[in-house]
Every structure is written in structure tokens, then in C-alpha cells.
Enzyme design. Structure first.
Site, PDB file in Angstrom:
ATOM      1  N   GLU A  64      33.810  34.844  43.155  1.00 26.13           N
ATOM      2  CA  GLU A  64      33.061  35.631  42.166  1.00 26.13           C
ATOM      3  C   GLU A  64      33.853  36.912  41.947  1.00 26.13           C
ATOM      4  O   GLU A  64      33.775  37.846  42.744  1.00 26.13           O
ATOM      5  CB  GLU A  64      31.661  35.958  42.714  1.00 26.13           C
ATOM      6  CG  GLU A  64      30.804  34.735  42.998  1.00 26.13           C
ATOM      7  CD  GLU A  64      30.198  34.128  41.739  1.00 26.13           C
ATOM      8  OE1 GLU A  64      30.070  34.859  40.737  1.00 26.13           O
ATOM      9  OE2 GLU A  64      29.862  32.934  41.754  1.00 26.13           O
TER      10      GLU A  64
ATOM     11  N   CYS B 175      29.992  44.591  37.973  1.00 27.40           N
ATOM     12  CA  CYS B 175      31.013  43.626  37.544  1.00 27.40           C
ATOM     13  C   CYS B 175      30.750  43.081  36.146  1.00 27.40           C
ATOM     14  O   CYS B 175      31.674  42.735  35.431  1.00 27.40           O
ATOM     15  CB  CYS B 175      31.078  42.477  38.536  1.00 27.40           C
ATOM     16  SG  CYS B 175      29.489  41.670  38.758  1.00 27.40           S
TER      17      CYS B 175
HETATM   18  P1  NAD Z   1      37.465  44.058  47.026  1.00 27.27           P
HETATM   19  O1  NAD Z   1      38.100  42.826  46.566  1.00 27.27           O
HETATM   20  O2  NAD Z   1      38.312  45.249  47.285  1.00 27.27           O
HETATM   21  O3  NAD Z   1      36.660  43.798  48.401  1.00 27.27           O
HETATM   22  C1  NAD Z   1      35.743  42.734  48.558  1.00 27.27           C
HETATM   23  C2  NAD Z   1      35.669  42.315  50.014  1.00 27.27           C
HETATM   24  O4  NAD Z   1      36.957  41.890  50.445  1.00 27.27           O
HETATM   25  C3  NAD Z   1      35.231  43.420  50.980  1.00 27.27           C
HETATM   26  O5  NAD Z   1      34.319  42.879  51.903  1.00 27.27           O
HETATM   27  C4  NAD Z   1      36.522  43.849  51.652  1.00 27.27           C
HETATM   28  O6  NAD Z   1      36.331  44.258  53.001  1.00 27.27           O
HETATM   29  C5  NAD Z   1      37.361  42.590  51.612  1.00 27.27           C
HETATM   30  N1  NAD Z   1      38.802  42.863  51.494  1.00 27.27           N
HETATM   31  C6  NAD Z   1      39.383  43.908  50.824  1.00 27.27           C
HETATM   32  N2  NAD Z   1      40.733  43.818  50.925  1.00 27.27           N
HETATM   33  C7  NAD Z   1      41.005  42.696  51.639  1.00 27.27           C
HETATM   34  C8  NAD Z   1      42.205  42.075  52.088  1.00 27.27           C
HETATM   35  N3  NAD Z   1      43.412  42.590  51.796  1.00 27.27           N
HETATM   36  N4  NAD Z   1      42.109  40.952  52.809  1.00 27.27           N
HETATM   37  C9  NAD Z   1      40.904  40.405  53.112  1.00 27.27           C
HETATM   38  N5  NAD Z   1      39.736  40.971  52.723  1.00 27.27           N
HETATM   39  C10 NAD Z   1      39.773  42.092  52.005  1.00 27.27           C
HETATM   40  O7  NAD Z   1      36.321  44.392  45.952  1.00 27.27           O
HETATM   41  P2  NAD Z   1      35.348  45.639  45.905  1.00 27.27           P
HETATM   42  O8  NAD Z   1      36.127  46.866  45.556  1.00 27.27           O
HETATM   43  O9  NAD Z   1      34.484  45.669  47.125  1.00 27.27           O
HETATM   44  O10 NAD Z   1      34.399  45.225  44.678  1.00 27.27           O
HETATM   45  C11 NAD Z   1      34.745  45.444  43.353  1.00 27.27           C
HETATM   46  C12 NAD Z   1      35.244  44.176  42.692  1.00 27.27           C
HETATM   47  O11 NAD Z   1      34.308  43.131  42.894  1.00 27.27           O
HETATM   48  C13 NAD Z   1      35.368  44.333  41.190  1.00 27.27           C
HETATM   49  O12 NAD Z   1      36.503  43.655  40.739  1.00 27.27           O
HETATM   50  C14 NAD Z   1      34.110  43.675  40.668  1.00 27.27           C
HETATM   51  O13 NAD Z   1      34.198  43.220  39.343  1.00 27.27           O
HETATM   52  C15 NAD Z   1      33.969  42.542  41.630  1.00 27.27           C
HETATM   53  N6  NAD Z   1      32.601  42.070  41.674  1.00 27.27           N
HETATM   54  C16 NAD Z   1      32.330  40.828  41.188  1.00 27.27           C
HETATM   55  C17 NAD Z   1      31.010  40.370  41.176  1.00 27.27           C
HETATM   56  C18 NAD Z   1      30.650  39.020  40.650  1.00 27.27           C
HETATM   57  O14 NAD Z   1      29.511  38.613  40.797  1.00 27.27           O
HETATM   58  N7  NAD Z   1      31.562  38.292  40.034  1.00 27.27           N
HETATM   59  C19 NAD Z   1      29.991  41.179  41.693  1.00 27.27           C
HETATM   60  C20 NAD Z   1      30.330  42.442  42.164  1.00 27.27           C
HETATM   61  C21 NAD Z   1      31.631  42.870  42.176  1.00 27.27           C
END
Ligand code: NAD
Length: 385
Positions: free
Chosen positions: A129, A163
Site C-alpha cells: 500500500e 496518502c
Molecule cells: P516509510 O516507507 O518511510 O515507512 C513505512 C514503514 O517502513 C515504517 O514502519 C518504517 O519503520 C519502515 N521502514 C522505513 N525505512 C525502512 C527501511 N529502509 N527498511 C525497512 N523498513 C523501513 O513511510 P512513512 O514515511 O511512514 O509513510 C508515508 C508514506 O506512506 C507515503 O508515501 C504515503 O503515501 C504512504 N502511505 C500509503 C498509504 C496507503 O494506504 N496506500 C497509507 C498511508 C501512507
């Protein structure tokens, strides 16, 4: 949840064919920070409903919520089946080295690729997602005040950290001129003359994101808002105009209360602009003319679509939430969650006797037997033997 009977053909008539939904086993749910309760618990509910055990990894960025989840969930859930693991990228990377039976990840496309690569090592199926830039086309044939109300509501909700929010508006220069005063009037009505003192406007999650957004305020020209206050991580509801396609605000997902308006000559150019880019998570079109809305729907692709509407469709459990292409794969919500977290097992139970009836399928083959088999499989069969 029950076994789902399916039609049989003459060759299998005496048996019973059905789809059994069985749990995958151990599911890993990795969540982002922007709706830290919803985006952990809604997938968790789906995984439990489908009968799985779960390792839940909330975001370390929404640090208060992750602590609450780690403290509260073990009180209410069987600890031998459900665990909350805390940590950031490094710990999540270690977690991903383990073998899971299913992974649902919500977050950025960049990290989505890391998760998918880790899952590939174990051939673990994933639902991703993700996010991206959601276009919002506004047609000349519209009521600017209605559009301004709806767009401002879902752009500035949660300070733009959503998002599904419209990332930018596409409209003609004339519509832009009609939209700007309408947006100003809406923003004042929603948040008062001084939005910083409004209890209805959120703040930016942390300093890193605040500075990222502050830098985006330098793109194009500020038409509305533009103020910021680092001590409160406050960014005013902002509208930018005259932005260039190559500028960062049109390259990265904004994820904040900033709305660029990009001008196009009309519907065809808007659709070409949208289709030149990655398929978005959500796409919106506003027009009094239903055919215009239908054209945007028919000639583009996105995870979801809102015609004269914002992300209120998220409240409908009968609709799946999910992206397509760069905005993700798979979906959940309502029954889709159950299906996502269930393996659909194809089953056929045949009687152990009546072997005589099977002889037709065994060698040595004859033309007659082959014709009989084709006939017995019926027209619904797509199997080429
Ligand atoms: P992110 O990808 O930075 O982090 C998401 C998760 O991944 C967190 O739990 C984090 O600890 C983990 N993570 C971060 N870096 C990592 C790595 N290098 N290796 C493994 N795990 C890692 O995203 P965010 O900043 O928390 O959220 C914002 C993003 O999420 C935006 O792009 C937004 O559009 C998207 N989002 C999508 C939806 C949806 O339903 N499609 C909903 C909410 C947010």
C-alpha cells in the site's frame, strides 16, 4: 469464510468442488506514521479475521502511538499469536530477514521496493500500500466554491499528511483564477483568519518533514498562505501557482498542507499529463459535466477514483483500498481484507469408488475417448489437454 462451492463438469460430476479460504500462517504488517492507529489496526483485524498470527511493526516516527500499541495490544490479544515489534529501518530490515507467510506493507514506494526484495528471498506474497502524487482535475464547467470546499477539505485534513490527498490541481488558467479566491475564502472559513491558532489544523509530524515541506514552499509562487513556524512545526494551508514540472514540489509526494495548481489547456492535456506519470493511488475529477468525469475515469488508471468527491469513499467497506503500478499492489478493507489474508485453496473431493467411470481418461488413448473427454469437460473448460 465457508467453503465456497463451484460448478463441476461431467468428468467431476460425482465429486464436490469448492474454494477453501485458509489462513496463510504468520503475517507481518508494517505500518507508516500518518494514521498510526488506523493503518495498524485495520489490517490487523483483517489478518485475524482470516485466522492468521501477526507480527505488527508500527512506525517509529509516530513514537507515542507505537508505545501505546506495544503496551495495549498484548493485554487484549493472545500473546502466543500476536506480537508488536518496535523499531526503525534497521530493526525492520532484520525482521524482514525472517520468513513470513504474508507481508502487508503500507508506506513509501522506496521502502516498498526494499520490502518486496526481502520478501522475494522467501517467495513471500505481499500487499504493498504505497503513495505517490494524486492528480486532481478541475474542469472549467464547475462551481469554484464547491470545488474549493471539497479540495481544501481533503488537502488540508491531517495537515495534508494523507496518502489519498490530492497532491496537485490541474486546470485551465481561467479556472485557476476563479479557484484562487474561492480557496482563500474556504481556508478562512475552515481555519479562521489566523490558521496557526485554529484547533482544526494539525501539525507536521517531525522536524525532518517540516524542513522538507518548508523547502517546497520555495517552488513556484505562493498564492495563498506560505507561512511557517518551526517551533510549532506549523505550515499554513498553502496554494502554489506557476510551478514548473521539474521542481521538487511536482516531483516528490508533497504529504503536507501545500497545493500546487498546474495549468493545462483542457481535458486532453490534463489526461496526457496524468498518463505521462506513474499510476497514482487516487485520482480526482471535478466537473458539472458527468461526461468529463467519465472521460477522466475511462482514459486513466489509478488505485481509486473520486468524481466530484474526496477520499470519503474510504468509509465504504465495500470498496477495496489499494494502489496500482507504482502506487502499490493488492488491496484490503472490509471483505477484501479477509480475501487478502486468505489463501484461496482449490479443492475437489471425488468418491473413492466407481473407478470404471475414470477409464476414459487413462491411456491408451483413442479419438473417441478424446472427443468424449472434450464433450464431458463442457464449454466452460479452458483447459487444453
Ligand atoms: P516509510 O516507507 O518511510 O515507512 C513505512 C514503514 O517502513 C515504517 O514502519 C518504517 O519503520 C519502515 N521502514 C522505513 N525505512 C525502512 C527501511 N529502509 N527498511 C525497512 N523498513 C523501513 O513511510 P512513512 O514515511 O511512514 O509513510 C508515508 C508514506 O506512506 C507515503 O508515501 C504515503 O503515501 C504512504 N502511505 C500509503 C498509504 C496507503 O494506504 N496506500 C497509507 C498511508 C501512507
Amino acid at each position: 469464510m465457508k467453503d465456497e462451492p463451484v460448478a463441476t463438469n461431467l468428468l467431476t460430476k460425482l465429486g464436490s468442488a469448492f474454494i477453501r479460504k485458509e489462513p496463510y500462517g504468520l503475517v507481518l504488517i508494517i505500518a507508516p506514521w500518518n494514521y498510526p492507529v488506523n493503518l495498524t489496526l485495520i489490517p490487523l483485524v483483517g489478518a485475524i479475521a482470516a485466522g492468521n498470527c501477526v507480527v505488527l511493526k508500527p512506525s517509529e516516527v509516530s513514537s507515542s502511538t507505537e508505545k501505546v500499541l506495544a503496551e495495549v495490544l498484548p493485554r487484549y490479544l493472545d500473546q502466543s499469536c500476536f506480537a508488536v515489534v518496535l523499531g526503525g529501518p534497521e530493526e525492520t530490515g532484520q525482521l524482514l530477514e525472517h520468513r513470513f507467510d504474508y507481508i502487508l506493507f503500507t508506506g513509501s514506494p522506496h521502502v516498498g521496493k526494499i520490502v518486496m526484495a526481502a520478501a522475494a528471498k522467501h517467495l513471500t506474497p505481499v500487499t504493498l500500500e504505497l503513495g505517490g502524487k494524486n492528480p486532481c482535475y478541475v474542469d472549467d464547467n464547475c462551481d469554484p466554491q464547491t470545488v474549493a470546499n471539497r479540495v481544501a477539505w481533503f488537502r488540508y485534513f491531517n495537515a495534508g499528511q494523507t496518502c489519498m490527498a490530492p497532491d496537485y490541481v490541474l486546470c485551465s488558467p481561467e479556472t485557476r483564477e476563479r479557484l484562487l479566491p474561492a480557496l482563500q475564502s474556504t481556508i478562512t472559513r475552515f481555519y479562521g483568519d489566523d490558521p496557526q491558532s485554529s484547533p482544526n489544523l494539525g501539525r507536521i509530524i517531525n522536524q525532518k518533514h517540516f524542513r522538507r515541506l518548508q523547502a517546497l514552499l520555495g517552488c513556484g509562487r505562493v498564492a495563498i498562505g506560505g507561512q511557517s513556524d518551526e517551533s510549532q512545526r506549523y505550515i499554513a494551508p498553502t496554494v502554489l501557482v506557476d510551478v514548473q514540472e521539474a521542481e521538487p514540489v511536482m516531483q516528490e509526494e508533497i504529504f503536507g498542507p501545500i497545493l500546487p495548481i498546474v495549468t493545462v489547456s483542457g481535458l486532453d492535456e490534463a489526461i496526457a499529463f496524468i498518463n505521462r506519470r506513474e499510476k497514482p493511488l487516487a485520482l480526482y475529477a471535478f466537473s458539472n459535466n458527468r461526461q468529463v468525469v467519465s472521460q477522466v475515469l475511462d482514459r486513466t488508471s489509478s488505485g481509486s477514483f473520486g468524481g466530484n468527491e474526496g477520499f470519503i469513499y474510504l468509509t465504504l467497506p465495500a470498496l477495496p483500498l489499494g494502489g496500482v503500478g507504482h502506487s502499490g499492489m493488492g488491496s484490503y478493507h472490509g471483505k477484501f481484507s479477509f480475501d487478502t489474508f486468505s489463501h484461496h485453496r482449490a479443492c475437489l473431493l471425488s468418491p473413492s469408488g466407481m473407478e470404471k467411470l475414470n477409464e476414459i481418461r487413462y491411456p491408451p488413448y483413442s479419438d473417441f475417448a478424446q472427443q468424449l473427454i472434450s464433450w464431458a469437460m463442457g464449454s466452460q473448460s479452458c483447459t487444453l489437454l
